[in-house]
Design a protein around this motif. Structure first.
Motif, PDB file in Angstrom:
ATOM      1  N   VAL A   1       0.852  -1.186   0.000  1.00  0.00           N
ATOM      2  CA  VAL A   1       0.000   0.000   0.000  1.00  0.00           C
ATOM      3  C   VAL A   1       0.892   1.241   0.000  1.00  0.00           C
ATOM      4  O   VAL A   1       1.861   1.326   0.766  1.00  0.00           O
ATOM      5  N   THR A   2       0.563   2.181  -0.874  1.00  0.00           N
ATOM      6  CA  THR A   2       1.317   3.432  -0.940  1.00  0.00           C
ATOM      7  C   THR A   2       0.393   4.603  -0.655  1.00  0.00           C
ATOM      8  O   THR A   2      -0.834   4.501  -0.770  1.00  0.00           O
ATOM      9  N   ARG A   3       1.016   5.736  -0.283  1.00  0.00           N
ATOM     10  CA  ARG A   3       0.265   6.958  -0.012  1.00  0.00           C
ATOM     11  C   ARG A   3       0.137   7.779  -1.285  1.00  0.00           C
ATOM     12  O   ARG A   3       1.103   7.950  -2.030  1.00  0.00           O
ATOM     13  N   LEU A   4      -1.063   8.298  -1.523  1.00  0.00           N
ATOM     14  CA  LEU A   4      -1.282   9.130  -2.703  1.00  0.00           C
ATOM     15  C   LEU A   4      -0.725  10.526  -2.464  1.00  0.00           C
ATOM     16  O   LEU A   4      -0.897  11.100  -1.367  1.00  0.00           O
ATOM     17  N   PRO A   5      -0.076  11.121  -3.466  1.00  0.00           N
ATOM     18  CA  PRO A   5       0.485  12.464  -3.267  1.00  0.00           C
ATOM     19  C   PRO A   5      -0.587  13.541  -3.150  1.00  0.00           C
ATOM     20  O   PRO A   5      -0.349  14.586  -2.543  1.00  0.00           O
ATOM     21  N   HIS A   6      -1.777  13.295  -3.725  1.00  0.00           N
ATOM     22  CA  HIS A   6      -2.849  14.288  -3.667  1.00  0.00           C
ATOM     23  C   HIS A   6      -4.141  13.598  -3.199  1.00  0.00           C
ATOM     24  O   HIS A   6      -5.045  13.315  -3.989  1.00  0.00           O
ATOM     25  N   PRO A   7      -4.229  13.329  -1.897  1.00  0.00           N
ATOM     26  CA  PRO A   7      -5.396  12.609  -1.387  1.00  0.00           C
ATOM     27  C   PRO A   7      -6.652  13.480  -1.400  1.00  0.00           C
ATOM     28  O   PRO A   7      -6.587  14.712  -1.443  1.00  0.00           O
ATOM     29  N   ARG A   8      -7.792  12.815  -1.363  1.00  0.00           N
ATOM     30  CA  ARG A   8      -9.073  13.514  -1.213  1.00  0.00           C
ATOM     31  C   ARG A   8      -9.362  13.664   0.271  1.00  0.00           C
ATOM     32  O   ARG A   8      -9.388  12.684   1.012  1.00  0.00           O
ATOM     33  N   GLU A   9      -9.568  14.903   0.704  1.00  0.00           N
ATOM     34  CA  GLU A   9      -9.748  15.204   2.122  1.00  0.00           C
ATOM     35  C   GLU A   9     -11.229  15.246   2.484  1.00  0.00           C
ATOM     36  O   GLU A   9     -12.053  15.797   1.750  1.00  0.00           O
ATOM     37  N   TYR A  10     -11.550  14.654   3.652  1.00  0.00           N
ATOM     38  CA  TYR A  10     -12.893  14.702   4.205  1.00  0.00           C
ATOM     39  C   TYR A  10     -12.763  14.982   5.695  1.00  0.00           C
ATOM     40  O   TYR A  10     -11.704  14.744   6.288  1.00  0.00           O
ATOM     41  N   PRO A  11     -13.821  15.489   6.331  1.00  0.00           N
ATOM     42  CA  PRO A  11     -13.733  15.780   7.768  1.00  0.00           C
ATOM     43  C   PRO A  11     -13.345  14.547   8.575  1.00  0.00           C
ATOM     44  O   PRO A  11     -14.072  13.564   8.589  1.00  0.00           O
ATOM     45  N   GLY A  12     -12.186  14.601   9.192  1.00  0.00           N
ATOM     46  CA  GLY A  12     -11.764  13.522  10.068  1.00  0.00           C
ATOM     47  C   GLY A  12     -10.971  12.421   9.413  1.00  0.00           C
ATOM     48  O   GLY A  12     -10.408  11.578  10.109  1.00  0.00           O
ATOM     49  N   PHE A  13     -10.894  12.347   8.096  1.00  0.00           N
ATOM     50  CA  PHE A  13     -10.143  11.286   7.447  1.00  0.00           C
ATOM     51  C   PHE A  13      -9.909  11.652   5.987  1.00  0.00           C
ATOM     52  O   PHE A  13     -10.407  12.653   5.486  1.00  0.00           O
ATOM     53  N   ARG A  14      -9.141  10.823   5.296  1.00  0.00           N
ATOM     54  CA  ARG A  14      -8.789  11.117   3.906  1.00  0.00           C
ATOM     55  C   ARG A  14      -8.703   9.823   3.102  1.00  0.00           C
ATOM     56  O   ARG A  14      -8.393   8.759   3.629  1.00  0.00           O
ATOM     57  N   LEU A  15      -8.996   9.948   1.817  1.00  0.00           N
ATOM     58  CA  LEU A  15      -8.788   8.857   0.870  1.00  0.00           C
ATOM     59  C   LEU A  15      -7.376   9.018   0.310  1.00  0.00           C
ATOM     60  O   LEU A  15      -7.150   9.790  -0.620  1.00  0.00           O
ATOM     61  N   ASP A  16      -6.428   8.312   0.900  1.00  0.00           N
ATOM     62  CA  ASP A  16      -5.028   8.597   0.602  1.00  0.00           C
ATOM     63  C   ASP A  16      -4.198   7.355   0.326  1.00  0.00           C
ATOM     64  O   ASP A  16      -2.973   7.422   0.321  1.00  0.00           O
ATOM     65  N   GLN A  17      -4.842   6.207   0.074  1.00  0.00           N
ATOM     66  CA  GLN A  17      -4.084   4.977  -0.089  1.00  0.00           C
ATOM     67  C   GLN A  17      -4.334   4.350  -1.457  1.00  0.00           C
ATOM     68  O   GLN A  17      -5.406   4.508  -2.049  1.00  0.00           O
ATOM     69  N   GLU A  18      -3.339   3.614  -1.929  1.00  0.00           N
ATOM     70  CA  GLU A  18      -3.445   2.909  -3.194  1.00  0.00           C
ATOM     71  C   GLU A  18      -2.717   1.586  -3.091  1.00  0.00           C
ATOM     72  O   GLU A  18      -1.628   1.506  -2.512  1.00  0.00           O
ATOM     73  N   VAL A  19      -3.337   0.550  -3.619  1.00  0.00           N
ATOM     74  CA  VAL A  19      -2.684  -0.744  -3.715  1.00  0.00           C
ATOM     75  C   VAL A  19      -2.822  -1.221  -5.159  1.00  0.00           C
ATOM     76  O   VAL A  19      -3.870  -1.068  -5.777  1.00  0.00           O
ATOM     77  N   LYS A  20      -1.728  -1.761  -5.696  1.00  0.00           N
ATOM     78  CA  LYS A  20      -1.723  -2.241  -7.074  1.00  0.00           C
ATOM     79  C   LYS A  20      -1.622  -3.762  -7.098  1.00  0.00           C
ATOM     80  O   LYS A  20      -1.019  -4.379  -6.216  1.00  0.00           O
ATOM     81  N   CYS A  21      -2.220  -4.334  -8.126  1.00  0.00           N
ATOM     82  CA  CYS A  21      -2.154  -5.772  -8.319  1.00  0.00           C
ATOM     83  C   CYS A  21      -2.376  -6.050  -9.799  1.00  0.00           C
ATOM     84  O   CYS A  21      -2.512  -5.117 -10.602  1.00  0.00           O
ATOM     85  N   ARG A  22      -2.414  -7.320 -10.154  1.00  0.00           N
ATOM     86  CA  ARG A  22      -2.720  -7.698 -11.525  1.00  0.00           C
ATOM     87  C   ARG A  22      -3.927  -8.615 -11.534  1.00  0.00           C
ATOM     88  O   ARG A  22      -4.023  -9.532 -10.708  1.00  0.00           O
ATOM     89  N   PHE A  23      -4.842  -8.353 -12.461  1.00  0.00           N
ATOM     90  CA  PHE A  23      -6.002  -9.213 -12.663  1.00  0.00           C
ATOM     91  C   PHE A  23      -5.707 -10.135 -13.843  1.00  0.00           C
ATOM     92  O   PHE A  23      -5.519  -9.668 -14.970  1.00  0.00           O
ATOM     93  N   GLU A  24      -5.664 -11.430 -13.581  1.00  0.00           N
ATOM     94  CA  GLU A  24      -5.531 -12.416 -14.643  1.00  0.00           C
ATOM     95  C   GLU A  24      -6.938 -12.801 -15.103  1.00  0.00           C
ATOM     96  O   GLU A  24      -7.700 -13.404 -14.353  1.00  0.00           O
ATOM     97  N   ILE A  25      -7.266 -12.422 -16.343  1.00  0.00           N
ATOM     98  CA  ILE A  25      -8.613 -12.631 -16.872  1.00  0.00           C
ATOM     99  C   ILE A  25      -8.580 -13.861 -17.774  1.00  0.00           C
ATOM    100  O   ILE A  25      -7.834 -13.902 -18.755  1.00  0.00           O
TER     101      ILE A  25
END
Length: 833
Positions: free
Chosen positions: A68-92
């Motif tokens: 999990v990494t931190r986003l450089p420009h998170p979305r801010e909300y009262p009391g918390f933030r959307l600031d995380q990203e996890v990458k993976c691969r989808f095998e279809i």
């Protein structure tokens, strides 16, 4: 106004609620080609220590989950933030079905909200906004992006104030088919708001700017446009495909544009058949002409969608009864019931008639499948006794269009915007006499070459469904803390499972909930519910749904990991068979009041065992019953792991019918004990019922954050049984009076109801200012016939009558204090003589 136009107009008139935030807030990209591996980024909150990504069906596997990494420009909300990203691969997988696939992210401590990913049969390319000759973007034929056919383009209509238009130049040849589909509403992963931004329109124009075809809405995909045309002569070697908004909106609208030569029929006739058969059908509405083909009807029964190498298929039905196809004659005989009646309403005002022979008192369900399967029809269903001018019953009214009548329990769209099923009647019919009847099917519009319908006629089966409901039933936004089936190892989680009956169900017996697919070490508890309990809970619910608390118990030998499960409902009497299915609904592009533009249904639940929780909770079961009109305090014990001192909230989540409970309480880090106060109404249901309590951490200790349960650790106490009994006694009195400065013995008669041991203290409640009861307070036993309060009134006592005096009886039994209120007295305060 046409049916599709009505849907859009009513949707656009609605406002959007506050966006309910989720662990998995966005998924990029939104679509991938089958047979490939796609790198995916999942952004949100509380994604730390992501362990697994679980799809509820086959075809996609998540691998190579990164940190999990931190986003450089998170979305801010009262009391918390959307600031995380996890990458993976989808095998279809190469045979993965095109369309929508549902998944959840499992972290070390919980499951995410439901998220979706789409699959296409075509290679995926990105839209490229270019800048040439000072023209911004691919908005004109001169700057149109050059594309090949049989591709899926990932693009977006931006929030430019001048209104973005995307143009694509594609190869063309006169006489060939060009098919174009847009996924925007169906592609959206937004729970609430910005619905109007996703209402896109589609055009095909030639090099001279002449419009060859256009679409805004359609019966198959509602707001998402599609078209298919036979390219005319004189177009040269290319045409332009244009994507734009139907109305202006300042929100960005991501979309997937499927371009190709693929077949795009608008209907299939007949639109279903018996399971296991090779069904001969005609594909209708393709610009190169209708085509006969065979389709294998799957088992089990229900709605299915056969796919080829196309972005989307046509929904069809598997139904265990023979097809009856409309005849050229004015009436079509139906040899026997059950049967599926099939036809096409090709001309305005056309009505098809099917003749059936029935007996008085037969119970039949007639369920229309037209709009549900993408037909343009707005069907009307009448049942008329042969020779009678008026229908005995009609499906052209609200009674035939309710969501519950279609066995849909979940979203509550005010205008039916997200569920085409609401346009198809489903009726219960008990003929009033023996003989021949005519089943008539017409339409309020939509007749034409693709006006296919189907009426499935059968005795209504007994059916009970297991439904996981949203916590907020006004908007149906998911609160993962309540509907997410995550249970810490060595602990338990209790979820309320609603048990709605199917349309026409006569079953009233006892039932059991049975889980399929649970991982090793996990069991299901509190699974049996009596028919009487189910009826009482349904009657007490404002939604008519019986919520029953079921425990997921992860034993010490369980291992963290995910599973896909179903919860089936069975009769406890093996001789009685009932149909069952699991269901959970999720709204997307939701508006205030729950009027979503899109609703996603899953028939399988994703659950997970998570890492052990740092706390557990338990209740002390009372040894005596809670009496009607009484109050009881249940001891609550919270056990913390050494070193864990975060505040914990606990709240009752399910109680017997007629029993209310206190609001949530917070236990700070230095407290581990409390009580849960219960109060039984005077008409509370007698007998035993389960009591469940859940406990959870707060994300960042913020009790006001609208995060839908993200980042919380939740456990539940073992369910205990609360018995509700008749009151210990009933007190009554005649009206009495006392003068200022004086006193009287205020007498109440005692009527015993339930025996108790020892003495009970009695208090008089509701006395006005200046009037008191002299101590000591009276005490009574189960054998007492009367209780007397010594009343004294001061010189300043308020004059006049006082109504609604009542007594509180305090009984001590088995170490438990039970308080019961009873009686209704009147006391008048008179002036001093």
């Amino acid at each position: 106004m046409p049916r599709i136009a009505l849907i859009i107009a009513l949707s656009l008139a609605l406002t959007s609620p506050l966006q309910a935030l989720r662990l998995a807030e966005s998924i990029t990209p939104r679509i991938g080609q089958r047979g490939t591996t796609v790198e995916v980024a999942i952004r949100g909150m509380a994604l730390t220590d992501t362990k697994e990504i679980l799809f509820d069906g086959p075809g996609i596997r998540a691998v190579a989950i990164g940190p999990v990494t931190r986003l450089p420009h998170p979305r801010e909300y009262p009391g918390f933030r959307l600031d995380q990203e996890v990458k993976c691969r989808f095998e279809i997988a190469p045979d993965c079905a095109p369309g929508e696939h549902r998944f959840r992210v499992r972290t070390a401590t919980q499951l995410s909200h439901l998220a979706t990913f789409h699959v296409t049969p075509f290679p995926v390319v990105d839209e490229k906004e270019c800048i040439e000759a000072k023209l911004e973007g691919n908005d004109t034929p001169a700057t149109a992006q050059i594309m090949s056919l049989d591709v899926t383009i990932l693009g977006s209509i931006n929030n430019s104030g001048r209104g973005d238009v995307d143009l694509y130049r594609v190869p063309a040849k006169a006489g060939e088919r060009l098919s174009v589909e847009v996924d925007c509403v169906r592609l959206s992963d937004v729970y609430a708001g910005a619905a109007a931004a996703c209402d896109l329109a589609l055009r095909v124009i030639d090099a001279a700017g002449r419009e060859l075809a256009a679409n805004d809405e359609n019966p198959l995909h509602v707001q998402d446009p599609l078209l298919s045309l036979k390219l005319p002569a004189g177009i040269g070697d290319h045409v332009f495909v244009e994507v734009r908004r139907s109305i202006f909106d300042r929100n960005v609208a991501p979309y997937a544009l499927h371009l190709g030569r693929f077949e795009r029929p608008l209907a299939v006739y007949p639109s279903g058949g018996p399971p296991g058969e090779k069904l001969s059908v005609t594909l209708l509405g393709d610009p190169l002409g209708d085509r006969r083909t065979e389709i294998a009807v799957p088992n089990p029964t229900g709605t299915f969608q056969p796919f080829g190498d196309v972005p989307s298929g046509l929904p069809m039905r598997s139904f265990a009864a023979p097809n009856v196809l409309e005849a050229a004659a004015s009436e079509t005989p139906v040899p026997h019931i059950p049967a599926a009646l099939n036809g096409i309403l090709a001309r305005p005002g056309e009505m098809d008639r099917f003749r059936v022979k029935v007996k008085k008192g037969d119970r039949l369900r007639l369920r229309v499948y037209a709009a549900t399967l993408g037909s343009p029809l707005d069907p009307v269903l009448n049942i008329r006794k042969d020779g009678e001018p008026q229908p005995e019953i009609s499906g052209d009214d609200a009674s035939g269009r309710g969501l519950a009548d279609r066995d849909i329990r979940g979203p509550t769209p005010r205008s039916g915007t997200c569920l085409k099923d609401t346009f198809d009647p489903s009726l219960l019919w008990e003929p009033k006499s023996d003989g021949d009847y005519l089943i008539e099917i017409g339409a309020n519009g939509g007749e034409g070459p693709a006006g296919v319908y189907r009426v499935e006629v059968m005795p209504p089966p007994d059916a009970v469904f297991s439904l996981l409901q949203a916590r907020d039933r006004s908007t149906w936004s998911e609160h993962v803390g309540y509907t997410g089936l995550a249970v810490p190892k060595g602990n338990r989680w209790t979820v309320n499972v609603s048990l709605p009956f199917g349309q026409g169900t006569m079953f009233k017996g006892d039932m059991e909930i049975v889980a399929s697919g649970l991982p090793p070490g996990v069991t299901l508890g509190n699974t049996r519910i009596s028919g009487a309990e189910h009826a009482a809970r349904s009657a007490a619910s404002p939604y008519g749904l019986a919520d029953w608390p079921v425990e997921l118990i992860a034993g010490p030998d369980s291992r963290p990991g995910g599973a896909v499960i179903t919860l089936d409902v069975r009769s406890t009497d093996p001789a009685k068979k009932i149909e069952t299915a699991s269901m959970q609904w999720f709204p997307f592009l939701n508006s205030s009041g729950g009027d979503a533009w899109r609703a996603v249904k899953t028939e399988r639940f994703i659950m997970a065992v998570t890492d052990p929780a740092p706390f557990s909770i338990e209740l002390q079961a009372p040894a005596v019953p809670l009496v009607r009109g009484g109050e009881m305090a249940i001891p609550v014990k919270l056990t913390r792991r050494v070193g864990f001192d975060e505040p914990i909230d606990f709240v009752c989540d399910n109680a017997p019918v007629g029993v209310s409970y206190q609001p949530a309480e917070t236990l700070p880090g230095d407290r581990g004990e409390s009580v849960l106060r219960l109060t039984a109404d005077t008409n509370a249901r007698l007998g035993g019922g389960p009591l469940s309590v859940v406990a959870f951490t707060r994300r960042d200790n913020n009790p006001h954050a609208n995060h839908g349960g993200a980042g919380e650790i939740r456990v539940s106490a073992p369910i205990i049984l609360i018995n509700v009994a008749e009151p210990y006694l009933a007190l009554g009195s005649e009206p009495a009076s006392v003068r200022r400065g004086g006193g009287i013995p205020y007498r109440w008669t005692v009527t015993p109801k339930t025996p108790f041991e020892g003495e009970a203290e009695v208090k008089l409640l509701g006395l006005p200012k200046g009037v008191t009861v002299r101590e000591p307070f009276p005490r009574i036993t189960a054998a007492s016939k009367e209780v007397v309060f010594q009343i004294a009134a001061t010189e300043e006592a308020l004059l006049g009558p006082v109504n609604n005096l009542e007594c509180e009886v305090i009984v001590h039994a088995a170490g438990q204090e039970i308080r019961q209120r009873t009686g209704k007295g009147i006391l008048r305060i008179d002036p001093k003589l």
